[in-house]
Scaffold this motif. Sequence first.
Motif, PDB file in Angstrom:
ATOM      1  N   ALA A  32       0.840  -1.205   0.000  1.00 38.06           N
ATOM      2  CA  ALA A  32       0.000   0.000   0.000  1.00 38.06           C
ATOM      3  C   ALA A  32       0.870   1.247   0.000  1.00 38.06           C
ATOM      4  O   ALA A  32       0.619   2.210  -0.726  1.00 38.06           O
ATOM      5  N   ARG A  33       1.922   1.219   0.816  1.00 38.08           N
ATOM      6  CA  ARG A  33       2.813   2.370   0.902  1.00 38.08           C
ATOM      7  C   ARG A  33       3.547   2.581  -0.416  1.00 38.08           C
ATOM      8  O   ARG A  33       3.652   3.698  -0.915  1.00 38.08           O
ATOM      9  N   PHE A  34       4.029   1.478  -0.975  1.00 35.06           N
ATOM     10  CA  PHE A  34       4.770   1.565  -2.236  1.00 35.06           C
ATOM     11  C   PHE A  34       3.878   2.030  -3.374  1.00 35.06           C
ATOM     12  O   PHE A  34       4.302   2.815  -4.241  1.00 35.06           O
ATOM     13  N   LYS A  35       2.617   1.573  -3.374  1.00 31.13           N
ATOM     14  CA  LYS A  35       1.684   1.946  -4.443  1.00 31.13           C
ATOM     15  C   LYS A  35       1.478   3.471  -4.453  1.00 31.13           C
ATOM     16  O   LYS A  35       1.460   4.107  -5.499  1.00 31.13           O
ATOM     17  N   MET A  36       1.371   4.036  -3.263  1.00 38.40           N
ATOM     18  CA  MET A  36       1.106   5.467  -3.171  1.00 38.40           C
ATOM     19  C   MET A  36       2.374   6.298  -3.356  1.00 38.40           C
ATOM     20  O   MET A  36       2.357   7.345  -3.991  1.00 38.40           O
ATOM     21  N   PRO A  93       6.010   5.303  -4.514  1.00 39.72           N
ATOM     22  CA  PRO A  93       7.056   4.347  -4.897  1.00 39.72           C
ATOM     23  C   PRO A  93       8.458   4.785  -4.475  1.00 39.72           C
ATOM     24  O   PRO A  93       9.338   3.954  -4.269  1.00 39.72           O
ATOM     25  N   GLU A  94       8.644   6.088  -4.303  1.00 43.83           N
ATOM     26  CA  GLU A  94       9.975   6.585  -3.950  1.00 43.83           C
ATOM     27  C   GLU A  94      10.413   6.155  -2.541  1.00 43.83           C
ATOM     28  O   GLU A  94      11.584   6.234  -2.191  1.00 43.83           O
ATOM     29  N   VAL A  95       9.451   5.675  -1.753  1.00 40.45           N
ATOM     30  CA  VAL A  95       9.777   5.293  -0.373  1.00 40.45           C
ATOM     31  C   VAL A  95      10.784   4.148  -0.340  1.00 40.45           C
ATOM     32  O   VAL A  95      11.573   4.014   0.597  1.00 40.45           O
ATOM     33  N   LYS A  96      10.755   3.348  -1.378  1.00 40.96           N
ATOM     34  CA  LYS A  96      11.655   2.199  -1.431  1.00 40.96           C
ATOM     35  C   LYS A  96      13.120   2.646  -1.407  1.00 40.96           C
ATOM     36  O   LYS A  96      13.915   2.115  -0.643  1.00 40.96           O
ATOM     37  N   GLU A  97      13.426   3.608  -2.240  1.00 38.30           N
ATOM     38  CA  GLU A  97      14.810   4.087  -2.265  1.00 38.30           C
ATOM     39  C   GLU A  97      15.089   5.129  -1.185  1.00 38.30           C
ATOM     40  O   GLU A  97      16.138   5.130  -0.579  1.00 38.30           O
ATOM     41  N   LYS A  98      14.131   6.033  -0.991  1.00 37.32           N
ATOM     42  CA  LYS A  98      14.429   7.208  -0.176  1.00 37.32           C
ATOM     43  C   LYS A  98      13.952   7.103   1.271  1.00 37.32           C
ATOM     44  O   LYS A  98      14.289   7.935   2.108  1.00 37.32           O
ATOM     45  N   PHE A 106      -3.256   5.996   4.126  1.00 40.26           N
ATOM     46  CA  PHE A 106      -2.781   5.147   3.013  1.00 40.26           C
ATOM     47  C   PHE A 106      -3.262   3.710   3.129  1.00 40.26           C
ATOM     48  O   PHE A 106      -3.124   2.945   2.181  1.00 40.26           O
ATOM     49  N   PHE A 107      -3.825   3.327   4.264  1.00 39.28           N
ATOM     50  CA  PHE A 107      -4.063   1.896   4.486  1.00 39.28           C
ATOM     51  C   PHE A 107      -5.204   1.716   5.470  1.00 39.28           C
ATOM     52  O   PHE A 107      -5.167   2.253   6.579  1.00 39.28           O
ATOM     53  N   VAL A 108      -6.229   0.994   5.027  1.00 39.37           N
ATOM     54  CA  VAL A 108      -7.291   0.584   5.954  1.00 39.37           C
ATOM     55  C   VAL A 108      -7.269  -0.929   6.038  1.00 39.37           C
ATOM     56  O   VAL A 108      -7.342  -1.613   5.012  1.00 39.37           O
TER      57      VAL A 108
END
Lengths: 523, 523
Positions: B182-186, B188-193, B268-270
Motif C-alpha cells: 500500500a505504501r509503495f503503491k502510493m 514508490p519513492e519510499v523504497k529508495e528514499k 494510506f491503508f485501511v
Amino acid sequence: ADSCPRHINHKMSPPLFIHFLFTDLLPAMDGDTKTMTFLQEVVDILMAYIVESFDRETKVIDFHYPNELLQMNNWELQDEPATLDDILISCRATLKYAIKTAHPRYFNQLSTGLDMVGLAADWLTSTANTNMFTYEVAPVFVLLEYVTLKKMREIIGWPDGRGDGIFSPGGAISNMYAMLLARFKMFPEVKEKGMSSVPRLVAFTSEHSLFHLFVIFQSHFSIKKGAAALGIGTESVICIKVDESGKMIPADLERRILEAKQKGFVPFFVSATAGTTVYGAFDPLIAISDVCKKYNVWMHVDGAWGGSLLMSRRHRWKLDGVDRANSVTWNPHKMMSVPLQCSALLVREEGLMQNCNQMHACYLFQQDKHYDLSYDTGDKALQCGRHVDIFKLWLMWRAKGTIGFEAQIDKCLELSEYLYNKIKDREGYEMVFDGKPQHTNVCFWYLPPGIRYMEDKEERKKHLHKVAPVIKARMMEYGTTMVSYQPQGDKVNFFRMVISNPAATFEDIDFLIEEIERLGQDL
Amino acid sequence: ADSCPRHINHKMSPPLFIHFLFTDLLPAMDGDTKTMTFLQEVVDILMAYIVESFDRETKVIDFHYPNELLQMNNWELQDEPATLDDILISCRATLKYAIKTAHPRYFNQLSTGLDMVGLAADWLTSTANTNMFTYEVAPVFVLLEYVTLKKMREIIGWPDGRGDGIFSPGGAISNMYAMLLARFKMFPEVKEKGMSSVPRLVAFTSEHSLFHLFVIFQSHFSIKKGAAALGIGTESVICIKVDESGKMIPADLERRILEAKQKGFVPFFVSATAGTTVYGAFDPLIAISDVCKKYNVWMHVDGAWGGSLLMSRRHRWKLDGVDRANSVTWNPHKMMSVPLQCSALLVREEGLMQNCNQMHACYLFQQDKHYDLSYDTGDKALQCGRHVDIFKLWLMWRAKGTIGFEAQIDKCLELSEYLYNKIKDREGYEMVFDGKPQHTNVCFWYLPPGIRYMEDKEERKKHLHKVAPVIKARMMEYGTTMVSYQPQGDKVNFFRMVISNPAATFEDIDFLIEEIERLGQDL
C-alpha cells in the motif's frame, strides 16, 4: 521391533484405497487402522525416495519446463474429493519431479543435503503441530529454544551465554530483526512516532554481503530489502568496498561513516558478513568492531552462511571478533544441514527484543497465568505465531554432539580445498579470485578448448559468459548434478561451487569436474 | 502392502540402537537398512502419538511448570554424540510433554486439530527439503503455489482469478506485506528514499482487529507491529470504533480519515478485519470499501481467521465486498486446519509485489536461465528463501475438494451455534456480547454459585476476573481440555471459546460446559 522386511520399492498402493476418502481417516470413528495404513503408505513412498536420493545412479532432477510439467499430471484443484489412492499418486508425482536435495551431487544452494535425524525431528514437529508463541502451547519446544540459543551464545563467546535471541523464518528476516533492534536502541521513539521523528539513518554493508540462498548479480540484497521495508530506504544503505578476496575494507567503512556524518546523517547499523554468498569471504570483524565502537554504531554480523564455522576449532578463527557484535545471524539450515527453515538471530543485550517488539509497556499479557511467563516468547517476536524450527536442530545436535557438527563442517571445507587444489592449475580453468577459499565457496571459470586461446579479449569474454549457463542447462537436462553460476560486477558468468552437503565425497568432486568438461568441451 | 500387524504401542526401541550412532545412518555406506529401521521406529512413535491424541480418554496435556520440566529429562546439549536409542527416547519425552493439538477437546487456539492428509503432506515437504525461491529448486511446489493462489483469488471473486500473492510465515507477515504494498503503491519513492521522503502516513484498523493466534488485551496488534517495523510508527495506526458486536463503524472510519487529512497526514491503508480474534466479528466490507474508494486509500482485508468462510456457501456472505479489497490475508492454518504454518496474502494488482520487493529494475536475475522465469518467485518476496507451505494445503484441498473444506467449516460453525444456544440462557452464564456469533467465537463468563448473586457490583467484578484463570489452570493440571480466556477493555476475564478442530463433536461441547462447572463451582 519390526521383524517383517519392508519392501520399500513397491509402487502400488493397496487397492482398497481406491474406495477410501479422507473421511475414512481420523477423526473418523474407528479410523485408527485406516489412518495408520494410509500414513504407512506415505512413509513407504518417502523411504523409497530417501534411499533413491542418496543413490548416485539416480538423477538429481527429472527436469521439465514449466509448461510441460503443468501437463504431466492433473494439478488442478476440484470441488469434489479425490480418493486416497489419488492422494498417494499425487505424492509420488510430486516427488518424481522434485529436486533430490539429498543427492550427493546436489551443490546448487547453500542449503543442501538431508540429515536423517533432522528429518525425523521435522516429522515429529509436523505431528506436534503447534507454534512457539507461549510455553502454554509449546512447553518442550520453548525450553529447547531457550537451551539451544544459550548454547549458541556461549559458542559466540558472550559471557555465560547471556543475551537474547529468536529463531526466525530465514536469514533475511533475522537481519531485519537486527536492523529493527539497532534502530530502536538508538531511537526508541521510532516505535511510536516512526521514521519522521528521527534524523536520516544510514546503514553499511559490504558490496559482497550475503544474499541469502541464491546468488545474484545484485548483492547486499537482504540488507537493502530490510532497509526498504523498514522505511529507511535502499539509498541509505551504503556499500563498503571489498578487497580482492571479497572482504570489507575497514578503512573504507570509516571513511564512509565520516562522510555520512558530515552530511548530517546518522550511522546506526553496520552489517559485517561472515561468509559472503559468492566468494565465501569473512569480513575482518575485529577491525570492524573497532570502527563501530569508535562511532557508536550497532555491529551486526551476518553469519547466515559462515556462522556455523564457529563450531569448528580449526576454522572458527575466521570469525574472530564475533563476540564484539551486538547481534549475529546464524542459519543452521545452511552449513549444518538442518532441514529448512532454521535461522537464528542472537542478540547480546537482554531485554531489548522485548522492548522493541512488544506493543505496550503496561501490557496485560495474561499476567494471571499460572506459570513463569518469562518463557512466553511471543512478545519479542515480530510475528505472532512462529513455526517450530528448533526441534530439528536440537535433536541433530543431540545426535551428533558439537563434535559431530564440527566433523561435518570440517569435511566440507576439506572437500572444497580439494576442489580448489585440483583446478587451480588445471588446464581450462581460471579462478575468479586468488588464494585458498575461506569457506567452501570455490569460484571459477571453465574455458572450453575452443575459447581457451582466443586472442580478442572482448570476444573471449562474450563467449565465456555463455558457457556456464549452457553447461548448467545441460546438467539439469541430464540430471547428473547441479551447481550454481552467476556474473558479479564486471566478471562474466562463473561457477560458484559450494559444499554443505554431508553426503558429498572426493569422488563427487572428481565427478563434477569431469561432468563440466564432458558437457562443456564443445562450447 | 503390509501384511504384518504393527504394534503401535510398543515403547521399547530395538536394543540394537543402543550401539548405533547417527554415523550409521545415510549417507553412510550401506546405511539404507539402518536408516529405514530408525525412521520406521520414529514413525511408530508418531503413529502411537497420533492415535492417542484422538482418544478422549487421554489428556490434552501432561502439564508441568517450566522448572519441573527442565528437570524431567536431560535437555542439555553435549559435545559428544548420543546413541540413536537416546534419540528415540528424546522423541518420546518430547511428545510426552507436548500439547496434543489434535485432541478433540483442544480449543485453545485459532489453529487446532491435526489433519491426516495435511500431516502426510508435511512429512513429504520435510523429505523434499527445499525452498520456494525459484522453479529451479522447487518445480512442483512453485506450480502448486501458482495453481492454489489462483484458485483462492477466484474464490475471493477477482475476475478470472487474476492478481498476485504469496505464502508467508504467518498472518502478521502477510499483513506487513500488505502494508508495504500500500505504501509503495502510493509513494514508490519510499523504497529508495525511505520514510523521510513522504508525508506522514496513517493507517486505520478497528479497535478489535485481529491479533494472530492468541488473544490479548491489547488489540490491533499485528497492524501496530507492522507499523512499528515499517517506520510508520504505532501512533500512526488509528483505531476505529466498533459496535457492540465488534464490527468497525464505517462512519467513524470516514470521520477519522477526514480528521487525519485535516492535520495534513496521508491516509494510506485501511485494514478491515474479517473475523476478529476475540469476538469473531466481520467488519462491513462493502461500506468500508466505499469509504476507501472515496478517499483513495488501499483496502486490506485481514481474513487470517475469517477468510476461510469464503469456502462456505452458507457463510461467505459475511465477507461480502471482499472482492473490492486491494489485498486479503487468509490463513488456511486456522479455520481450515492445515498444519502450521500456512498463511496467504492475495493481491489484486499484478506486478506490484515484484516492483515493491525486487531490488533493481534492471535486475540481472539470471536472465540467461533456460526456462520461463515468470515462475521464479524470489523476487517478489521480502524473504530470500521461503519455506514450502503450499503442499499441505494443496494436498488437503485435493483430498477434500472445495466441498470437503466447506463441510468442515460449516460443522465448526454449527458446533459454536450449539454452544451459544446451550449457554445463552443457562444459569451461571453471561454472554460477553448479545446475538448469535458470526464466526465460531463464543465469549462468555461463567459465574460460580458463590458470586452469582453478589450485590456489590465492583466486588463481583473483582471476583469474576479471577474465575477464568483459575478454571484454566485447573483444566491444564487435570489435562482434560483447554480453552482460552482474556479481559477486553473494561470487561474482566472471560472465556473465548473457538472451534476450528474438525475432531470436535456436540459431546465435546457438552463436556466443556460440564468441565467448566466442575472445576469452577467452588470459586
